[in-house]
Write a protein that holds these residues in place. Structure first.
Motif, mmCIF file in Angstrom:
data_model
loop_
_atom_site.group_PDB
_atom_site.id
_atom_site.type_symbol
_atom_site.label_atom_id
_atom_site.label_comp_id
_atom_site.label_asym_id
_atom_site.label_seq_id
_atom_site.Cartn_x
_atom_site.Cartn_y
_atom_site.Cartn_z
ATOM 1 N N LEU A 155 42.730 40.083 36.341
ATOM 2 C CA LEU A 155 41.448 40.812 36.955
ATOM 3 C C LEU A 155 41.548 42.126 37.709
ATOM 4 O O LEU A 155 40.685 42.941 37.574
ATOM 5 C CB LEU A 155 41.112 39.553 38.037
ATOM 6 N N GLY A 161 37.626 34.339 42.889
ATOM 7 C CA GLY A 161 37.963 35.281 41.964
ATOM 8 C C GLY A 161 36.945 36.450 41.939
ATOM 9 O O GLY A 161 37.375 37.485 41.801
ATOM 10 N N ASP A 203 37.761 37.781 31.110
ATOM 11 C CA ASP A 203 39.059 37.857 30.617
ATOM 12 C C ASP A 203 39.884 36.948 31.527
ATOM 13 O O ASP A 203 40.769 36.337 31.257
ATOM 14 C CB ASP A 203 39.676 39.272 31.062
ATOM 15 N N GLY A 204 39.442 36.610 32.876
ATOM 16 C CA GLY A 204 40.182 35.470 33.638
ATOM 17 C C GLY A 204 39.941 34.372 33.277
ATOM 18 O O GLY A 204 40.868 33.589 33.056
ATOM 19 N N ILE A 209 46.207 35.723 36.030
ATOM 20 C CA ILE A 209 44.873 35.819 36.283
ATOM 21 C C ILE A 209 44.585 36.857 37.476
ATOM 22 O O ILE A 209 43.707 37.878 37.071
ATOM 23 C CB ILE A 209 44.236 34.525 36.848
ATOM 24 N N VAL A 233 37.619 40.357 42.830
ATOM 25 C CA VAL A 233 37.241 41.164 41.862
ATOM 26 C C VAL A 233 36.356 42.563 42.661
ATOM 27 O O VAL A 233 36.722 43.541 42.348
ATOM 28 C CB VAL A 233 36.436 40.797 40.670
ATOM 29 N N ILE A 274 35.808 38.892 34.401
ATOM 30 C CA ILE A 274 35.453 37.572 34.520
ATOM 31 C C ILE A 274 35.701 36.908 33.514
ATOM 32 O O ILE A 274 36.380 35.665 33.231
ATOM 33 C CB ILE A 274 34.015 37.041 35.394
ATOM 34 N N PRO A 288 44.460 40.136 27.333
ATOM 35 C CA PRO A 288 44.702 39.009 28.351
ATOM 36 C C PRO A 288 45.293 37.943 27.375
ATOM 37 O O PRO A 288 46.369 37.214 27.943
ATOM 38 C CB PRO A 288 43.447 38.334 28.783
#
Lengths: 379, 365
Positions: free
Chosen positions: A194, A270, A243-244, A190, A274, A241, A29
């Motif tokens: 995800l 989010g 990584d987000g 993002i 996911v 999450i 990411p």
């Protein structure tokens, strides 16, 4: 509950035991944010321009300076041939070639001594611009930037107190006044990350158990299929999450992307997103048998549509109708509008409820289809 | 030697063909991807949703609005909205631009005075925003010219070579072909050897008299063949369906693709020497693919990137191949124009192949 925890722990061990994959999952990411932030810059600047000057006066060298100092064009020194502009383009040395024919000096002189608009002669001076049209955007930019430079030259050489009549556009840009591409890409990224982490990794991890034959062993234990799925996906939810947040933090603190709206609201959406992504991952893994296939399938149904059909880079309304209809079942489409709305415009739930409703409905449908199919396959 | 390589190749091809799903994915997916991408990748900014606030309400202002929407660039999504808060519409994504015509518009214009027209733009998408403002300038310029009959002392005569219709699809489809074969060949070759290792059959292969070079060749050539097939399907589709003109030489394109495939297969092989499981290999290949696509000039020109990133792009084989595919297809480029890219690809191929060979030999012993 205890069983789910057990499976989740086992999966977590799998992830932690393999530091190389973990590093990539965390580095990816960050590198993607950097690459998108820097590499994907759709505002066209530094168009390579070769100038062939047949006028060779101080006026023409002044014009050359105007072009190269405008910020739009970069200089091409030593073009391969001044008699064959096409070869310059073919070799990729330049995106456009400007040809200054003799007589520019006189034209400017005439302009300076102008009394009123009507006194401009009709037999005007012509500049030649040959553009490499392969990249249509670049070509259009080269043409319009050249006109801007030329009209500025005309304006500056008008007699004192003389103003061009007519409409002038006074523009004001909202939300992103510096027109930074990163403001647009980071929120979108993002959504992509995800989707990638949750769908791709879960589909591969379930396929791995199948490929190595350990799925049957798991199924003979008193753990129910639903518990297996929840247990196996939970660690990846955590990873996604994480990584987000990495992308978000990097975008906000490094690229200075504004975050106007509510963090909590973004977090809630989010998680819903996911869940939709995980459902797709589970769905794929129930159909395929090998990791290789799971991965390629996940790429086809999740990553590509999320990048291409979500409005991440390309606008949906420019697509043909069939594709536009398909975008309605791409979860990233809704999440993208939500992220951008919250981050850049500070929109609240009152403005985003349509997207939110679609996203929630999509997540519910996907999840119920995926679990039903998984149970069917198992029994 | 030749026989063992042939046997290996046969085995590898069987393995791909036996798996119906895999076969479908390899041959149908490029067509779907080409179709979706060919239509979706459209960087032209058109039909910009616009709100118009006309405070002048004269025949001249109406004419200006008409000129504004004539070229398919602007579409009026709300005219004279009763709500004066333009920003709300931006937040609801009803429009991305708002045009504000002041009430003294026609009065000043007919007196040949400068008139200021306001344009609010949603800057979230920086690219569209700057293009939107460019269109607005252009339309205003044309409107001035027509209405005021201003002669121009200096004009620019523009000539467009290679893609006179300005079709972005002509530029993108060759790029998509390049991206597709990069991803497929790197992915297949990186996972092939790792799979043997994961299942444990690599040791069995090692005890046979197959040498390392034979193993490498036998494992990569089948994927090169698949890569060629895939490219041919995608190219044919591009030419027949999208009507992409093909200006250059097919032989040259295939020859240079052969060189290019060695670089991507080399990357795949190298990845398989540094990874233990298919999941890892997949991850690494993913990483490579994203890096390769983003820094290849596929989406956005390399000259726009910061200088440091521009240097990094020299390490990307796809950068060179992208120039080659687009050059041959659109401009009819020849070896004379492309030799720097060809040399760079050959060097990359040799380096990546020898390093994976060396790593293999070390692992085996």
């Amino acid at each position: 509950m205890f069983k789910i925890k057990f499976i989740a722990q086992k999966e977590l061990w799998h992830i932690l035991r393999d530091p190389r994959s973990l590093i990539i999952a965390i580095l990816m990411p960050i590198v993607m944010t950097l690459l998108y932030g820097y590499a994907i810059n759709l505002d066209i600047k530094n168009i390579k321009l070769a100038i062939i000057d047949f006028d060779k006066t101080s006026t023409s060298s002044d014009l050359m300076g105007r072009f190269y100092n405008s910020g739009y064009f970069s200089e091409v020194t030593n073009p391969v041939s001044i008699n064959n502009p096409e070869m310059i383009l073919k070799k990729g040395q330049a995106n456009a070639v400007l040809i200054i024919r003799p007589g520019l000096g006189e034209a400017i002189q005439k302009l300076k001594s102008m009394r009123n608009i009507a006194s401009v002669s009709v037999d005007n001076y012509e500049l030649g611009l040959i553009v490499d049209g392969s990249d249509a955007n670049m070509a259009a930019a080269a043409g319009s930037y050249s006109s801007i430079v030329v009209s500025q030259v005309i304006k500056d050489n008008l007699p004192l107190g003389f103003e061009m009549p007519g409409i002038k556009i006074s523009r004001q840009v909202l939300y992103n006044p510096d027109l930074k591409s990163s403001h647009f890409f980071v929120p979108g990224l993002i959504a992509i990350i995800l989707m990638m982490i949750s769908a791709l990794l879960t589909s591969v991890t379930i396929a791995r158990e199948k490929e190595s034959g350990t799925m049957e062993q798991l199924l003979t234990t008193p753990i129910t299929p639903r518990q297996i799925i929840i247990g196996k996906t939970l660690p990846y939810v955590g990873l996604a999450i994480l990584d987000g947040f990495l992308v978000l933090g990097f975008g906000v603190f490094y690229f200075g992307v504004p975050f106007i709206g509510s963090t909590l609201l973004l977090f809630v959406f989010g998680v819903i997103y996911v869940i939709a992504a995980l459902a797709i991952g589970i769905f794929i893994s129930t159909i395929v048998k090998t990791q290789q296939l799971a991965m390629m399938g996940a790429m086809m149904v999740t990553v590509l549509p999320s990048v291409m059909l979500s409005g991440f880079i390309f606008e949906i309304k420019n697509m043909p109708l069939v594709l536009q209809i398909i975008t309605y079942i791409v979860p990233a489409r809704y999440f993208l509008l939500i992220v951008r709305g919250i981050m850049l415009k500070g929109s609240g739930i009152g403005l985003l409820w349509v997207e939110a409703a679609f996203l929630i409905a999509l997540a519910i449908v996907l999840l119920s289809v995926a679990t039903k199919l998984f149970k069917l396959r198992v029994s | 030697m030749i026989q063992t390589i042939l046997a290996l190749m046969k085995k590898e091809l069987y393995q791909v063909i036996r798996d119906r799903n895999m076969l479908r994915l390899i041959f149908i997916s490029p067509i779907i991807q080409l179709l979706v991408l060919g239509y979706a990748i459209n960087t032209d900014v058109k039909k910009i949703d616009t709100a118009v606030y006309d405070f002048d309400r004269s025949s001249l202002s109406r004419e200006y609005i008409k000129a504004k929407t004539a070229g398919d660039y602007f579409v009026i999504s709300s005219e004279n909205p009763t709500v004066l808060d333009a920003e709300l519409g931006f937040k609801e994504n009803l429009y991305t631009a708002a045009l504000i015509i002041p009430n003294d518009f026609s009065e000043n214009f007919t007196k040949k005075k400068p008139v200021e027209v306001g344009l609010l733009i949603d800057g979230s998408n920086a690219n569209s925003a700057s293009i939107t403002s460019g269109y607005a300038e252009m339309i205003a310029m044309q409107f001035n010219r027509r209405q005021l009959a201003i002669p121009e002392p200096i004009v620019m005569r523009q000539q467009m070579l290679y893609n006179p219709e300005s079709e972005s699809v002509y530029f993108m489809v060759p790029g998509i072909v390049a991206v597709l074969i990069t991803m497929i060949t790197a992915m297949l070759s990186s996972m092939a050897i790792v799979r043997e290792r994961e299942i444990g059959t690599l040791e069995q292969l090692m005890v046979t008299p197959i040498t390392v070079p034979a193993l490498i060749i036998g494992k990569t050539i089948p994927f090169a063949i698949l890569g060629f097939l895939e490219m041919s399907i995608a190219l044919l589709f591009g030419v027949l369906w999208f009507g992409i003109p093909f200006a250059g030489s097919w032989t040259l394109l295939y020859g240079l693709t052969f060189i290019y495939l060695f670089t991507t297969l080399g990357v795949g092989l190298f990845i398989s020497t540094v990874t233990q499981t298919q999941q890892q290999a997949m991850f690494y290949t993913w990483f490579f693919s994203i890096f390769a696509i983003l820094t290849s000039g596929f989406f956005s020109p390399i000259v726009n990137m910061p200088e440091a990133v521009q240097y990094i792009t020299y390490l990307n084989p796809l950068r060179y191949y992208m120039i080659i595919v687009r050059g041959i297809m659109m401009k009819g480029a020849t070896v004379e124009a492309l030799y720097p890219e060809i040399i760079a690809m050959i060097i990359f191929g040799i380096v990546i192949f020898t390093s994976s060979w060396l790593r293999y030999s070390k692992r085996v012993s």
